[in-house]
Scaffold this motif. Structure first.
Motif, short mmCIF file in Angstrom:
data_model
loop_
_atom_site.label_atom_id
_atom_site.label_comp_id
_atom_site.label_asym_id
_atom_site.label_seq_id
_atom_site.Cartn_x
_atom_site.Cartn_y
_atom_site.Cartn_z
N ILE A 137 -10.60 10.39 -5.20
CA ILE A 137 -9.36 9.69 -5.05
C ILE A 137 -9.56 8.30 -4.47
CG2 ILE A 137 -7.71 9.74 -2.98
CD1 ILE A 137 -8.09 12.86 -2.76
N PRO A 138 -10.34 7.79 -3.77
CA PRO A 138 -10.51 6.43 -3.49
C PRO A 138 -11.02 5.74 -4.70
CG PRO A 138 -12.29 7.35 -2.38
CD PRO A 138 -11.29 8.63 -2.84
N SER A 139 -11.90 6.30 -5.54
CA SER A 139 -12.52 5.73 -6.73
C SER A 139 -11.19 5.42 -7.80
CB SER A 139 -13.41 6.61 -7.26
OG SER A 139 -14.75 6.71 -6.41
N LEU A 140 -10.57 6.23 -8.11
CA LEU A 140 -9.57 6.27 -9.16
C LEU A 140 -8.69 5.04 -8.68
CD1 LEU A 140 -8.00 9.19 -11.37
CD2 LEU A 140 -6.75 7.11 -10.75
N VAL A 141 -8.14 5.14 -7.35
CA VAL A 141 -7.05 4.29 -6.81
C VAL A 141 -7.48 2.70 -6.93
CG1 VAL A 141 -5.60 3.70 -4.68
CG2 VAL A 141 -6.06 6.06 -5.43
N ILE A 142 -8.80 2.57 -6.42
CA ILE A 142 -9.30 1.15 -6.64
C ILE A 142 -9.61 0.78 -8.02
CG2 ILE A 142 -12.03 1.70 -6.33
CD1 ILE A 142 -9.73 -0.97 -4.48
N CYS A 143 -9.96 1.65 -8.66
CA CYS A 143 -10.04 1.21 -10.32
C CYS A 143 -8.95 0.75 -10.73
CB CYS A 143 -10.70 2.41 -10.95
SG CYS A 143 -12.48 2.71 -10.94
N GLU A 144 -7.74 1.56 -10.48
CA GLU A 144 -6.38 1.18 -10.85
C GLU A 144 -5.95 0.03 -10.37
OE1 GLU A 144 -3.73 4.50 -10.52
OE2 GLU A 144 -4.62 5.75 -11.99
N LEU A 145 -6.13 -0.28 -9.16
CA LEU A 145 -5.79 -1.66 -8.38
C LEU A 145 -6.39 -2.79 -9.03
CD1 LEU A 145 -3.81 -1.97 -6.06
CD2 LEU A 145 -5.77 -2.39 -4.59
N MET A 167 0.79 -1.19 0.10
CA MET A 167 -0.05 0.03 0.15
C MET A 167 0.73 1.24 0.11
SD MET A 167 -3.09 -1.23 -0.32
CE MET A 167 -2.31 -2.47 -1.36
N ARG A 168 2.08 1.25 0.67
CA ARG A 168 2.91 2.42 0.56
C ARG A 168 3.53 2.73 -0.71
NH1 ARG A 168 5.95 1.24 6.45
NH2 ARG A 168 4.31 2.44 7.89
N LEU A 169 3.69 1.79 -1.47
CA LEU A 169 4.20 1.73 -2.83
C LEU A 169 2.96 2.59 -3.64
CD1 LEU A 169 5.52 -1.69 -3.57
CD2 LEU A 169 6.82 0.52 -3.02
N LEU A 170 2.07 2.74 -3.28
CA LEU A 170 0.99 3.55 -4.08
C LEU A 170 0.88 5.04 -3.59
CD1 LEU A 170 -2.06 0.89 -3.70
CD2 LEU A 170 -0.57 1.39 -5.62
N GLU A 171 1.52 5.52 -2.40
CA GLU A 171 1.53 6.79 -2.05
C GLU A 171 1.99 7.56 -3.04
OE1 GLU A 171 3.52 7.41 1.51
OE2 GLU A 171 2.56 5.78 2.61
N PRO A 172 2.86 7.41 -4.11
CA PRO A 172 3.27 8.63 -5.07
C PRO A 172 2.11 8.86 -5.93
CG PRO A 172 5.06 7.14 -4.76
CD PRO A 172 4.14 6.54 -3.97
N ARG A 173 1.45 7.60 -6.28
CA ARG A 173 0.15 7.69 -7.31
C ARG A 173 -1.04 8.42 -6.47
NH1 ARG A 173 -1.77 9.41 -11.60
NH2 ARG A 173 -3.80 8.23 -12.17
N ILE A 174 -1.31 8.36 -5.45
CA ILE A 174 -2.35 8.71 -4.67
C ILE A 174 -2.16 10.22 -4.28
CG2 ILE A 174 -3.61 8.66 -2.57
CD1 ILE A 174 -3.15 5.90 -2.24
N GLU A 175 -0.74 10.54 -4.28
CA GLU A 175 -0.58 12.03 -4.24
C GLU A 175 -0.69 12.92 -5.37
OE1 GLU A 175 3.43 11.92 -2.90
OE2 GLU A 175 3.12 11.58 -0.55
#
Length: 387
Positions: free
Chosen positions: A139-147, A104-112
């Motif tokens: 924010i959470p929508s785009l992240v879970i879509c990409e994941l 999950m921490r690897l996703l931090e730059p993308r979430i930022e």
């Protein structure tokens, strides 16, 4: 008693008045008229969630507020949140490695980057703005879509269907069917042309039906609660006149999770396949126990001055916002990161952010399974340059 859900617009962050002063285990009239129980203290809730004699099986428990599946219906393959070990364990083990703190921490730059892009858009459009569609939901929508590997172009579709699942009086079964049909088609495409995403990985280990139902759980859970926490958390901070400080002793997001308790019932209810003693009462075989997070997370036996929002509260992480035991929320680390980055980026860009309407005019989602705001009009004067 019937479970109270309505909250007072004059005191939008207080639990429903009907939850005050209840015994640890209170008799509750369930949606179908049967009598069950409501756990209202931290100790009683942990007991129910940790005791393997209580079952999360969908076909054994009854709905506390409204039924979305026929009584006694067994969970479909892959719908692991409504299963007990060992069936639940199989799916949980398959997914746990994908949601570790490190991953999950690897996703931090993308979430930022996602947060920054949406703040740029807000700044360019100028105040006022509705924070829900402009920031909290994307924010959470785009992240879970990409994941998962879900095309973000389809996010309006699944957000609409997810909202219908959370609101009583809507066509929940129809919304579920629409989402299942969409994901079934997507799973088929991933099986033929796998990509670098979680859904493609799942097709290598699960049947199409299993992968579809796992994806359904992750897609809905991955944005609905976090989006409401971001928006309602901002509302709470502005309403209480508090500054967000990421380096607070326990983490400000932990105290907001405790204080707001956006999921009324926290986790799915539990059923007793045999008589079980909890907090001095006997839960009889076949009875259902629901758990009230707004009451549990303000238990004075666990939290000092529980009605106060204290961002440096040392014991805040004891909250049960993510549940407890084998069914504890799989995506809790992702939710924490999204909240932390979301709050930090927003107040860093707009340090003088404030409500654009009186607090009493902010529309609340009081009739939903997930408590929140339908919209959050905000304004500002200064903002850092885009980029």
């Amino acid at each position: 008693m019937r479970l109270p859900l309505e909250r007072d617009p004059q005191h939008p962050f207080d639990p429903p008045a009907g939850l005050r002063g209840l015994p640890p285990m209170t008799r509750l009239e369930l949606a179908d008229g049967h009598l069950g129980w409501l756990a209202t203290t931290h100790e009683a809730a942990r007991t129910v969630l940790a005791d393997p004699r209580f079952s999360a099986r969908q076909d054994l428990r009854r709905a506390a507020v409204r039924a979305t599946v026929p009584p006694g219906a067994a969970p479909p393959p892959g719908f692991f949140v409504a299963m007990d070990p060992p069936a639940h364990t199989r799916y949980r083990r398959l997914l746990t490695g994908r949601f570790t703190v490190r991953r999950m921490r690897l996703l931090e730059p993308r979430i930022e980057r996602v947060a920054a892009d949406h703040l740029d858009a807000m700044a360019a459009a100028g105040p006022p703005a509705d924070l829900v569609p402009a920031y909290a939901l994307p924010i959470p929508s785009l992240v879970i879509c990409e994941l998962l590997g879900v095309p973000y172009a389809d996010h309006d579709f699944f957000q609409d269907r997810s909202t219908r699942l959370a609101l009583p009086g809507r066509d929940a079964q129809g919304a579920t069917a629409d989402l299942a049909a969409y994901l079934t088609e997507l799973v088929g495409r991933k099986r033929k042309e796998p990509g670098d995403d979680l859904l493609s990985e799942l097709t290598g280990e699960l049947t199409d039906e299993e992968a579809t139902n796992v994806a359904l759980i992750l897609l809905v859970a991955g944005h609905e609660t976090t989006a409401n926490m971001i928006a309602l958390g901002v509302f709470a901070l502005l309403h209480e006149g508090l500054a967000y400080e990421e380096d607070a002793a326990a983490g400000a997001e932990e105290e907001l999770l405790r204080w707001l308790s956006v999921v009324h019932l926290g986790v799915p209810a539990r059923a007793a396949p045999e008589d079980v003693e909890v907090a001095g009462v006997t839960v009889r075989k076949g009875e259902t126990v629901a758990l009230s997070l707004p009451a549990i997370n303000r238990d004075p036996a666990m939290f000092e001055d529980p009605e106060a929002l204290r961002l440096d509260r040392a014991e805040a992480r004891r909250h049960l916002a993510f549940g407890h035991g084998v069914h504890q929320c799989l995506g809790q680390q992702l939710a924490r990161i999204e909240m932390r980055i979301g709050y930090r980026a927003l107040f860093g860009r707009f340090p003088d952010l404030r409500l654009a309407v009186p607090a009493t005019e902010v529309p609340l989602r009081t009739d939903a399974a997930v408590y929140g705001v339908a919209s959050l009009p905000v304004t500002w004067i200064t903002g850092s340059p885009a980029g």
